[in-house]
Design a protein around this motif. Structure first.
Motif, PDB file in Angstrom:
ATOM      1  N   GLN A 107       0.888  -1.195  -0.040  1.00 29.84           N
ATOM      2  CA  GLN A 107      -0.119  -0.079  -0.048  1.00 29.84           C
ATOM      3  C   GLN A 107       1.185   1.107   0.266  1.00 29.84           C
ATOM      4  O   GLN A 107       0.377   2.206  -0.593  1.00 29.84           O
ATOM      5  CB  GLN A 107      -0.671  -0.090   1.278  1.00 29.84           C
ATOM      6  CG  GLN A 107      -2.255   1.141   1.702  1.00 29.84           C
ATOM      7  CD  GLN A 107      -3.044   1.336   0.262  1.00 29.84           C
ATOM      8  OE1 GLN A 107      -3.873   0.414  -0.781  1.00 29.84           O
ATOM      9  NE2 GLN A 107      -3.246   2.126  -0.014  1.00 29.84           N
ATOM     10  N   LEU A 108       1.944   0.998   0.023  1.00 25.28           N
ATOM     11  CA  LEU A 108       2.944   2.282   0.842  1.00 25.28           C
ATOM     12  C   LEU A 108       3.741   2.671  -0.465  1.00 25.28           C
ATOM     13  O   LEU A 108       3.660   3.765  -1.028  1.00 25.28           O
ATOM     14  CB  LEU A 108       3.803   2.346   1.751  1.00 25.28           C
ATOM     15  CG  LEU A 108       3.218   2.047   3.332  1.00 25.28           C
ATOM     16  CD1 LEU A 108       3.999   2.229   4.561  1.00 25.28           C
ATOM     17  CD2 LEU A 108       3.233   4.186   3.644  1.00 25.28           C
ATOM     18  N   LEU A 109       3.927   1.546  -1.061  1.00 21.90           N
ATOM     19  CA  LEU A 109       4.934   1.597  -2.685  1.00 21.90           C
ATOM     20  C   LEU A 109       3.610   2.239  -3.669  1.00 21.90           C
ATOM     21  O   LEU A 109       3.472   2.694  -4.660  1.00 21.90           O
ATOM     22  CB  LEU A 109       5.072   0.587  -2.984  1.00 21.90           C
ATOM     23  CG  LEU A 109       6.872  -0.345  -2.415  1.00 21.90           C
ATOM     24  CD1 LEU A 109       6.269  -2.014  -2.489  1.00 21.90           C
ATOM     25  CD2 LEU A 109       8.053   0.623  -2.226  1.00 21.90           C
ATOM     26  N   ARG A 110       2.192   1.960  -3.231  1.00 23.26           N
ATOM     27  CA  ARG A 110       1.163   2.398  -4.242  1.00 23.26           C
ATOM     28  C   ARG A 110       1.026   3.596  -3.735  1.00 23.26           C
ATOM     29  O   ARG A 110       0.276   5.235  -5.209  1.00 23.26           O
ATOM     30  CB  ARG A 110       0.213   1.365  -4.804  1.00 23.26           C
ATOM     31  CG  ARG A 110       0.322   0.158  -4.923  1.00 23.26           C
ATOM     32  CD  ARG A 110      -1.570  -0.452  -5.274  1.00 23.26           C
ATOM     33  NE  ARG A 110      -1.335  -0.972  -4.119  1.00 23.26           N
ATOM     34  CZ  ARG A 110      -2.285  -1.797  -3.028  1.00 23.26           C
ATOM     35  NH1 ARG A 110      -2.954  -0.634  -3.923  1.00 23.26           N
ATOM     36  NH2 ARG A 110      -2.238  -2.278  -2.264  1.00 23.26           N
ATOM     37  N   SER A 111       0.890   3.903  -3.044  1.00 22.71           N
ATOM     38  CA  SER A 111       1.020   5.546  -2.479  1.00 22.71           C
ATOM     39  C   SER A 111       1.722   6.312  -2.845  1.00 22.71           C
ATOM     40  O   SER A 111       1.425   7.851  -2.681  1.00 22.71           O
ATOM     41  CB  SER A 111       0.538   5.577  -0.876  1.00 22.71           C
ATOM     42  OG  SER A 111      -0.340   4.576  -0.146  1.00 22.71           O
ATOM     43  N   LEU A 112       2.894   6.146  -3.671  1.00 26.66           N
ATOM     44  CA  LEU A 112       3.958   6.999  -3.855  1.00 26.66           C
ATOM     45  C   LEU A 112       3.619   7.571  -5.075  1.00 26.66           C
ATOM     46  O   LEU A 112       4.193   8.781  -5.754  1.00 26.66           O
ATOM     47  CB  LEU A 112       5.679   6.032  -3.889  1.00 26.66           C
ATOM     48  CG  LEU A 112       6.025   5.848  -2.673  1.00 26.66           C
ATOM     49  CD1 LEU A 112       7.437   4.693  -3.163  1.00 26.66           C
ATOM     50  CD2 LEU A 112       6.198   6.709  -1.952  1.00 26.66           C
ATOM     51  N   CYS A 146      16.092  -7.863   2.914  1.00 26.47           N
ATOM     52  CA  CYS A 146      14.181  -7.804   2.264  1.00 26.47           C
ATOM     53  C   CYS A 146      14.414  -5.842   1.785  1.00 26.47           C
ATOM     54  O   CYS A 146      13.576  -5.532   1.412  1.00 26.47           O
ATOM     55  CB  CYS A 146      13.290  -7.706   3.726  1.00 26.47           C
ATOM     56  SG  CYS A 146      13.214  -9.982   3.983  1.00 26.47           S
ATOM     57  N   ALA A 147      15.096  -5.095   2.713  1.00 27.52           N
ATOM     58  CA  ALA A 147      15.687  -4.102   2.945  1.00 27.52           C
ATOM     59  C   ALA A 147      15.701  -3.676   0.837  1.00 27.52           C
ATOM     60  O   ALA A 147      15.104  -3.027   0.176  1.00 27.52           O
ATOM     61  CB  ALA A 147      16.111  -3.286   3.133  1.00 27.52           C
ATOM     62  N   ASP A 148      16.251  -4.698   0.380  1.00 28.60           N
ATOM     63  CA  ASP A 148      17.008  -4.137  -0.748  1.00 28.60           C
ATOM     64  C   ASP A 148      16.046  -5.081  -1.317  1.00 28.60           C
ATOM     65  O   ASP A 148      15.866  -4.228  -2.588  1.00 28.60           O
ATOM     66  CB  ASP A 148      17.988  -5.771  -1.340  1.00 28.60           C
ATOM     67  CG  ASP A 148      19.314  -4.832  -0.724  1.00 28.60           C
ATOM     68  OD1 ASP A 148      19.323  -4.125  -0.732  1.00 28.60           O
ATOM     69  OD2 ASP A 148      20.043  -6.190  -0.994  1.00 28.60           O
ATOM     70  N   ASP A 149      14.528  -5.321  -1.481  1.00 23.27           N
ATOM     71  CA  ASP A 149      13.534  -5.941  -2.076  1.00 23.27           C
ATOM     72  C   ASP A 149      12.284  -4.866  -2.165  1.00 23.27           C
ATOM     73  O   ASP A 149      11.899  -4.730  -3.678  1.00 23.27           O
ATOM     74  CB  ASP A 149      12.696  -7.223  -1.924  1.00 23.27           C
ATOM     75  CG  ASP A 149      13.484  -8.518  -1.951  1.00 23.27           C
ATOM     76  OD1 ASP A 149      14.688  -8.867  -2.971  1.00 23.27           O
ATOM     77  OD2 ASP A 149      13.112  -9.444  -1.387  1.00 23.27           O
ATOM     78  N   VAL A 150      12.333  -3.575  -1.557  1.00 24.96           N
ATOM     79  CA  VAL A 150      11.302  -3.163  -0.775  1.00 24.96           C
ATOM     80  C   VAL A 150      12.267  -1.350  -1.932  1.00 24.96           C
ATOM     81  O   VAL A 150      11.438  -0.630  -2.808  1.00 24.96           O
ATOM     82  CB  VAL A 150      11.328  -2.070   0.519  1.00 24.96           C
ATOM     83  CG1 VAL A 150      10.789  -0.659   0.612  1.00 24.96           C
ATOM     84  CG2 VAL A 150      10.899  -3.094   1.086  1.00 24.96           C
ATOM     85  N   LEU A 151      13.890  -1.182  -2.072  1.00 22.54           N
ATOM     86  CA  LEU A 151      14.562  -0.402  -2.654  1.00 22.54           C
ATOM     87  C   LEU A 151      14.230  -0.890  -4.476  1.00 22.54           C
ATOM     88  O   LEU A 151      14.408   0.483  -5.002  1.00 22.54           O
ATOM     89  CB  LEU A 151      15.693  -0.681  -2.532  1.00 22.54           C
ATOM     90  CG  LEU A 151      16.444   0.598  -3.328  1.00 22.54           C
ATOM     91  CD1 LEU A 151      16.190   1.723  -2.773  1.00 22.54           C
ATOM     92  CD2 LEU A 151      17.929   0.347  -2.872  1.00 22.54           C
ATOM     93  N   ASP A 152      14.527  -2.062  -4.967  1.00 20.10           N
ATOM     94  CA  ASP A 152      13.884  -2.317  -6.227  1.00 20.10           C
ATOM     95  C   ASP A 152      12.862  -1.912  -6.764  1.00 20.10           C
ATOM     96  O   ASP A 152      12.207  -1.546  -7.805  1.00 20.10           O
ATOM     97  CB  ASP A 152      14.547  -3.800  -6.545  1.00 20.10           C
ATOM     98  CG  ASP A 152      16.086  -3.924  -6.680  1.00 20.10           C
ATOM     99  OD1 ASP A 152      17.155  -3.384  -6.179  1.00 20.10           O
ATOM    100  OD2 ASP A 152      16.073  -5.534  -5.854  1.00 20.10           O
ATOM    101  N   ALA A 153      11.948  -2.138  -6.018  1.00 16.52           N
ATOM    102  CA  ALA A 153      10.452  -1.756  -6.247  1.00 16.52           C
ATOM    103  C   ALA A 153      10.553  -0.514  -6.047  1.00 16.52           C
ATOM    104  O   ALA A 153       9.425  -0.055  -7.206  1.00 16.52           O
ATOM    105  CB  ALA A 153       9.535  -1.928  -5.030  1.00 16.52           C
ATOM    106  N   CYS A 213      10.445   4.977  -9.703  1.00 18.20           N
ATOM    107  CA  CYS A 213      10.066   5.646 -10.546  1.00 18.20           C
ATOM    108  C   CYS A 213      11.036   6.064 -11.976  1.00 18.20           C
ATOM    109  O   CYS A 213      11.023   6.801 -12.447  1.00 18.20           O
ATOM    110  CB  CYS A 213      12.128   5.827  -9.572  1.00 18.20           C
ATOM    111  SG  CYS A 213      11.423   6.343  -7.776  1.00 18.20           S
ATOM    112  N   SER A 214      10.721   4.310 -12.587  1.00 19.13           N
ATOM    113  CA  SER A 214      11.658   3.971 -13.506  1.00 19.13           C
ATOM    114  C   SER A 214      10.181   4.098 -15.044  1.00 19.13           C
ATOM    115  O   SER A 214      10.871   4.264 -15.894  1.00 19.13           O
ATOM    116  CB  SER A 214      12.991   3.426 -13.721  1.00 19.13           C
ATOM    117  OG  SER A 214      11.926   2.456 -13.638  1.00 19.13           O
TER     118      SER A 214
END
Length: 83
Positions: free
Chosen positions: A28-33, A59-66, A71-72
Motif C-alpha cells: 500500500q505504501l509503495l502504491r501511495s508513492l 528484504c530492504a533490498d527488495d523494497v528498494l528495487d520496487a 521511479c523508472s
C-alpha cells in the motif's frame, strides 16, 4: 518471522518470513508513492523508510528495487519529481 540479530551471519540463502500484514502495508505504501497529493506521497515515503529500517537488509533490498522500478516507469513519472 525473520531474525534481525546483527551478530548472526547472513548468507544469500537465508529465508525470511515476513508477516502478511507487513507485506500488505509495504504494498500500500509503495502504491501511495504515485498518489497525486504531495502529503500522501511524503507520508508514504516516510512510512517506507520506517518500515524498511526494521527489515533485514535482504528484504530492504527488495523494497528498494520496487521503489526504483516505480521511479523508472514513465507512466508514474510524477512519482519521483513531485508533479
Amino acid at each position: 518471522y525473520f531474525d534481525t540479530n546483527q551478530s548472526s551471519s547472513l548468507s544469500g540463502d537465508d529465508l525470511y518470513l515476513v508477516p502478511d500484514q507487513v507485506e500488505d502495508a509495504a504494498d500500500q505504501l509503495l502504491r501511495s508513492l504515485t498518489d497525486p497529493a504531495t502529503i500522501v506521497r511524503w507520508s508514504a515515503a516516510k512510512g517506507i523508510g520506517r518500515l524498511t529500517e526494521r527489515l533485514p537488509s535482504v528484504c530492504a533490498d527488495d523494497v528498494l528495487d520496487a521503489i526504483l522500478k516505480i521511479c523508472s516507469d514513465p507512466e508514474h513519472d510524477r512519482a519521483w519529481h513531485g508533479a
